[in-house]
Design a protein around this motif. Structure first.
Motif, PDB file in Angstrom:
ATOM      1  N   ASN A 159      -2.157  65.888   9.897  1.00  0.00           N
ATOM      2  CA  ASN A 159      -3.398  65.557  10.588  1.00  0.00           C
ATOM      3  C   ASN A 159      -3.196  65.586  12.101  1.00  0.00           C
ATOM      4  O   ASN A 159      -2.094  65.324  12.594  1.00  0.00           O
ATOM      5  N   LEU A 160      -4.269  65.875  12.828  1.00  0.00           N
ATOM      6  CA  LEU A 160      -4.188  65.944  14.283  1.00  0.00           C
ATOM      7  C   LEU A 160      -5.296  65.108  14.922  1.00  0.00           C
ATOM      8  O   LEU A 160      -6.430  65.107  14.444  1.00  0.00           O
ATOM      9  N   TYR A 161      -4.934  64.414  15.988  1.00  0.00           N
ATOM     10  CA  TYR A 161      -5.928  63.766  16.845  1.00  0.00           C
ATOM     11  C   TYR A 161      -5.699  64.329  18.244  1.00  0.00           C
ATOM     12  O   TYR A 161      -4.620  64.154  18.814  1.00  0.00           O
ATOM     13  N   ILE A 162      -6.686  65.037  18.781  1.00  0.00           N
ATOM     14  CA  ILE A 162      -6.551  65.678  20.086  1.00  0.00           C
ATOM     15  C   ILE A 162      -7.412  64.939  21.093  1.00  0.00           C
ATOM     16  O   ILE A 162      -8.632  64.837  20.939  1.00  0.00           O
ATOM     17  N   GLU A 163      -6.758  64.421  22.128  1.00  0.00           N
ATOM     18  CA  GLU A 163      -7.435  63.652  23.166  1.00  0.00           C
ATOM     19  C   GLU A 163      -7.674  64.565  24.354  1.00  0.00           C
ATOM     20  O   GLU A 163      -6.733  65.083  24.951  1.00  0.00           O
ATOM     21  N   GLY A 164      -8.948  64.801  24.670  1.00  0.00           N
ATOM     22  CA  GLY A 164      -9.272  65.679  25.781  1.00  0.00           C
ATOM     23  C   GLY A 164     -10.622  66.335  25.556  1.00  0.00           C
ATOM     24  O   GLY A 164     -11.317  66.047  24.582  1.00  0.00           O
ATOM     25  N   ASP A 165     -11.001  67.227  26.462  1.00  0.00           N
ATOM     26  CA  ASP A 165     -12.274  67.920  26.337  1.00  0.00           C
ATOM     27  C   ASP A 165     -12.280  68.768  25.074  1.00  0.00           C
ATOM     28  O   ASP A 165     -11.375  69.568  24.838  1.00  0.00           O
ATOM     29  N   ASN A 166     -13.330  68.605  24.248  1.00  0.00           N
ATOM     30  CA  ASN A 166     -13.314  69.274  22.946  1.00  0.00           C
ATOM     31  C   ASN A 166     -13.473  70.786  23.041  1.00  0.00           C
ATOM     32  O   ASN A 166     -13.013  71.511  22.152  1.00  0.00           O
ATOM     33  N   LEU A 167     -14.103  71.298  24.085  1.00  0.00           N
ATOM     34  CA  LEU A 167     -14.212  72.750  24.216  1.00  0.00           C
ATOM     35  C   LEU A 167     -12.834  73.364  24.458  1.00  0.00           C
ATOM     36  O   LEU A 167     -12.471  74.362  23.825  1.00  0.00           O
ATOM     37  N   GLU A 168     -12.075  72.754  25.347  1.00  0.00           N
ATOM     38  CA  GLU A 168     -10.721  73.248  25.597  1.00  0.00           C
ATOM     39  C   GLU A 168      -9.852  73.097  24.347  1.00  0.00           C
ATOM     40  O   GLU A 168      -9.065  73.979  24.001  1.00  0.00           O
ATOM     41  N   ALA A 169     -10.009  71.974  23.656  1.00  0.00           N
ATOM     42  CA  ALA A 169      -9.227  71.741  22.441  1.00  0.00           C
ATOM     43  C   ALA A 169      -9.555  72.773  21.368  1.00  0.00           C
ATOM     44  O   ALA A 169      -8.659  73.308  20.701  1.00  0.00           O
ATOM     45  N   LEU A 170     -10.839  73.066  21.196  1.00  0.00           N
ATOM     46  CA  LEU A 170     -11.246  74.074  20.212  1.00  0.00           C
ATOM     47  C   LEU A 170     -10.671  75.441  20.556  1.00  0.00           C
ATOM     48  O   LEU A 170     -10.203  76.180  19.672  1.00  0.00           O
ATOM     49  N   LYS A 171     -10.692  75.792  21.828  1.00  0.00           N
ATOM     50  CA  LYS A 171     -10.160  77.093  22.235  1.00  0.00           C
ATOM     51  C   LYS A 171      -8.643  77.159  22.033  1.00  0.00           C
ATOM     52  O   LYS A 171      -8.103  78.206  21.685  1.00  0.00           O
TER      53      LYS A 171
ATOM     54  N   GLY B 120     -15.568  60.194  18.218  1.00  0.00           N
ATOM     55  CA  GLY B 120     -16.038  58.815  18.402  1.00  0.00           C
ATOM     56  C   GLY B 120     -15.046  57.798  17.885  1.00  0.00           C
ATOM     57  O   GLY B 120     -13.879  57.773  18.294  1.00  0.00           O
ATOM     58  N   SER B 121     -15.476  56.968  16.958  1.00  0.00           N
ATOM     59  CA  SER B 121     -14.594  55.937  16.404  1.00  0.00           C
ATOM     60  C   SER B 121     -13.703  56.474  15.293  1.00  0.00           C
ATOM     61  O   SER B 121     -12.983  55.717  14.652  1.00  0.00           O
ATOM     62  N   ALA B 122     -13.758  57.793  15.019  1.00  0.00           N
ATOM     63  CA  ALA B 122     -12.919  58.459  14.011  1.00  0.00           C
ATOM     64  C   ALA B 122     -13.315  58.096  12.585  1.00  0.00           C
ATOM     65  O   ALA B 122     -12.472  58.017  11.694  1.00  0.00           O
ATOM     66  N   THR B 123     -14.617  57.916  12.343  1.00  0.00           N
ATOM     67  CA  THR B 123     -15.092  57.702  10.975  1.00  0.00           C
ATOM     68  C   THR B 123     -14.705  58.862  10.074  1.00  0.00           C
ATOM     69  O   THR B 123     -14.329  58.663   8.911  1.00  0.00           O
ATOM     70  N   THR B 124     -14.781  60.088  10.599  1.00  0.00           N
ATOM     71  CA  THR B 124     -14.479  61.262   9.776  1.00  0.00           C
ATOM     72  C   THR B 124     -13.034  61.231   9.289  1.00  0.00           C
ATOM     73  O   THR B 124     -12.751  61.591   8.141  1.00  0.00           O
ATOM     74  N   ALA B 125     -12.118  60.808  10.145  1.00  0.00           N
ATOM     75  CA  ALA B 125     -10.712  60.712   9.734  1.00  0.00           C
ATOM     76  C   ALA B 125     -10.562  59.734   8.574  1.00  0.00           C
ATOM     77  O   ALA B 125      -9.866  60.017   7.586  1.00  0.00           O
ATOM     78  N   GLN B 126     -11.199  58.571   8.681  1.00  0.00           N
ATOM     79  CA  GLN B 126     -11.120  57.592   7.595  1.00  0.00           C
ATOM     80  C   GLN B 126     -11.778  58.133   6.339  1.00  0.00           C
ATOM     81  O   GLN B 126     -11.283  57.915   5.223  1.00  0.00           O
ATOM     82  N   ALA B 127     -12.891  58.851   6.485  1.00  0.00           N
ATOM     83  CA  ALA B 127     -13.573  59.418   5.319  1.00  0.00           C
ATOM     84  C   ALA B 127     -12.673  60.414   4.590  1.00  0.00           C
ATOM     85  O   ALA B 127     -12.609  60.422   3.355  1.00  0.00           O
TER      86      ALA B 127
ATOM     87  N   ILE C 287      -8.692  67.222  11.725  1.00  0.00           N
ATOM     88  CA  ILE C 287      -8.416  67.433  13.138  1.00  0.00           C
ATOM     89  C   ILE C 287      -9.545  66.759  13.899  1.00  0.00           C
ATOM     90  O   ILE C 287     -10.699  67.169  13.820  1.00  0.00           O
ATOM     91  N   MET C 288      -9.216  65.679  14.597  1.00  0.00           N
ATOM     92  CA  MET C 288     -10.198  64.941  15.379  1.00  0.00           C
ATOM     93  C   MET C 288     -10.042  65.301  16.855  1.00  0.00           C
ATOM     94  O   MET C 288      -8.920  65.488  17.344  1.00  0.00           O
ATOM     95  N   MET C 289     -11.152  65.404  17.560  1.00  0.00           N
ATOM     96  CA  MET C 289     -11.144  65.684  18.995  1.00  0.00           C
ATOM     97  C   MET C 289     -12.083  64.705  19.692  1.00  0.00           C
ATOM     98  O   MET C 289     -13.196  64.478  19.229  1.00  0.00           O
ATOM     99  N   GLN C 290     -11.614  64.156  20.800  1.00  0.00           N
ATOM    100  CA  GLN C 290     -12.456  63.205  21.516  1.00  0.00           C
ATOM    101  C   GLN C 290     -12.062  63.168  22.987  1.00  0.00           C
ATOM    102  O   GLN C 290     -10.882  63.086  23.330  1.00  0.00           O
ATOM    103  N   LEU C 291     -13.067  63.230  23.859  1.00  0.00           N
ATOM    104  CA  LEU C 291     -12.848  63.057  25.286  1.00  0.00           C
ATOM    105  C   LEU C 291     -12.523  61.584  25.553  1.00  0.00           C
ATOM    106  O   LEU C 291     -13.205  60.701  25.021  1.00  0.00           O
ATOM    107  N   PRO C 292     -11.512  61.284  26.366  1.00  0.00           N
ATOM    108  CA  PRO C 292     -11.172  59.879  26.639  1.00  0.00           C
ATOM    109  C   PRO C 292     -12.165  59.230  27.602  1.00  0.00           C
ATOM    110  O   PRO C 292     -11.836  58.871  28.738  1.00  0.00           O
ATOM    111  N   GLU C 293     -13.392  59.107  27.146  1.00  0.00           N
ATOM    112  CA  GLU C 293     -14.451  58.526  27.971  1.00  0.00           C
ATOM    113  C   GLU C 293     -14.184  57.041  28.164  1.00  0.00           C
ATOM    114  O   GLU C 293     -13.955  56.296  27.203  1.00  0.00           O
TER     115      GLU C 293
END
Length: 434
Positions: free
Chosen positions: A25-37, A372-379, A394-400
């Protein structure tokens, strides 16, 4: 923006990880557009499900993602005419308030390139689910039609997440939001369904001599093309002897002593047809039961429809399930030991689970790039625990940043990513204990 190369790189954070060397599993912290690319080449055509819950653009959202606009901020400001008495701009273009002249444009410019790259990583049988509310549903659907093609829109679901309705709505108390389901290639989609609810299973109120539950359903066809002349090959007779229990189908009208001739007869007295052809009826005669219907005063034929082996239930366009209620999302969060004020209104696990049940195989890769709160990861982890699957997320989230006056900040979470990562750790540990 979607096709421009990224100058970013992914940096592993071993200290923050759980089972770093073995997890898939992956959790990527940063802008999701850059992460997707950054993952596009590795995961090209490999992702089975994308679920996203983007900002709903309610008029108070802050679009903290970098966007490219047709005109520059200064050019737009010069022609917008929104100045105070001293010549200062009256709003902040990055806040995307509803007094922003490009209110919808800013939101669409944020989402468009991300969906473009998401399409690249989706497999040919993959599906994207997007939760959205009434503020952008029309634009979001058009966006999906433009990127994926109008023929690949599977449907729009009314997700009844607040059955009582929002009491602060002025005219109509909104009780639902939407889920858009769109396929990479609708001809290749592997679509599932839901297990029957108790409301359905209680109809299976009979038991055969082997203890298997079944219900009786009329073999006579109803609805369109239910007249004898519509499908002549589906019209034939059944013969039943009440004394000997002999029972068989025949195309011939016979006058046999001791036998009752049963034909498909509509309520208006006209001859109809059966749902099965005669060859099928001969092979599966043990699944058929002759029955006198006193209300209509005619004999009919009933099929034994067994609960075991029945097809999954096709989802409707309105989800009224209890597990999609917004209150369940808060309960899921609290059960992990969080204060509900740390992350208001997290998505319910049930909502995402249902999307996964419809479109994911047990070894699917699942991406959520508005984690967000990573509900999808828990699901994903919960569903794996339930059905023995090996789905990966694979979760992606901007560190807002959470804001120094927020309950999240006071609880020690300086940004949203810290909440999501901690939820994954707690959820994983809870699942391993159970």
């Amino acid at each position: 923006m979607a096709n421009a190369p990224s100058n970013m790189t992914l940096r592993p954070c071993r200290a923050e990880s759980v089972n770093f060397d073995s997890t898939a599993n992956l959790y990527i912290e940063g802008d999701n557009l850059e992460a997707l690319k950054l993952i596009r080449e590795t995961y090209y055509n490999h992702v089975q499900v994308v679920y996203i819950d983007p900002p709903y653009n309610t008029g108070s959202d802050s679009l903290v993602y970098d966007d490219d606009f047709v005109s520059s901020e200064s050019d737009f400001s010069n022609i917008s005419g929104r100045y105070d008495a001293e010549g200062h701009i009256m709003y902040d273009i990055r806040a995307n308030n509803d007094n922003n002249g490009r209110f919808h444009t800013d939101w669409l410019n944020m989402l468009y390139p991300r969906l473009k790259v998401a399409k690249d990583v989706l497999s040919e049988s993959g599906v994207l689910f997007m939760s959205i509310d009434e503020h952008e549903i029309a634009n979001a659907k058009k966006l999906c039609e433009d990127i994926f093609g109008i023929d690949n829109i599977i449907g729009v679901i009314a997700n009844i997440n607040n059955p009582k309705g929002r009491s602060d709505d002025k005219f109509i108390a909104t009780a639902h939001e939407y889920i858009i389901a769109v396929a990479k290639n609708i001809n290749s989609v592997l679509w599932g369904g839901f297990e029957p609810t108790e409301e359905i299973t209680k109809r299976y109120n009979k038991t055969d001599d082997k203890g298997k539950r079944y219900r009786e359903i009329d073999l006579r066809k109803t609805g369109e093309n239910d007249l004898r002349e519509d499908r002549p090959n589906l019209f034939y007779y059944f013969y039943y002897n009440e004394r000997t229990k002999e029972f068989y189908p025949s195309r011939e009208l016979e006058a046999k002593d001791g036998f009752i001739a049963i034909k498909p007869q509509r309520e208006d007295g006209k001859e109809g047809n059966w749902r099965w052809g005669m060859e099928t009826a001969q092979k599966q005669i043990t699944d058929l039961v002759p029955k006198f219907m006193p209300a209509r005063k005619v004999w009919g034929v009933m099929q034994k429809d067994y609960l075991d082996g029945r097809a999954l239930v096709k989802p409707t366009s309105s989800w009224t399930f209890k597990d999609v209620n917004s209150e369940r999302g808060t309960e899921d969060f609290i059960k992990l030991g969080f204060d509900k004020r740390v992350f208001p209104k997290p998505k319910p696990i049930g909502t995402i689970n249902r999307c996964l049940l419809l479109a994911s195989l047990k070894d699917a890769i699942v991406i959520d790039f508005f984690s967000g709160s990573a509900t999808t990861a828990q699901a994903v982890m919960s569903l794996n625990a339930e059905d023995g699957g090996n789905r990966r997320f694979i979760m992606m989230q901007l560190p807002e940043e959470t804001g120094k006056d927020s309950d999240a900040y006071k609880a020690g979470y300086k940004n949203i990513c810290e909440i999501g990562k901690e939820r994954i750790r707690r959820a994983g540990a809870q699942i391993l204990r159970s």
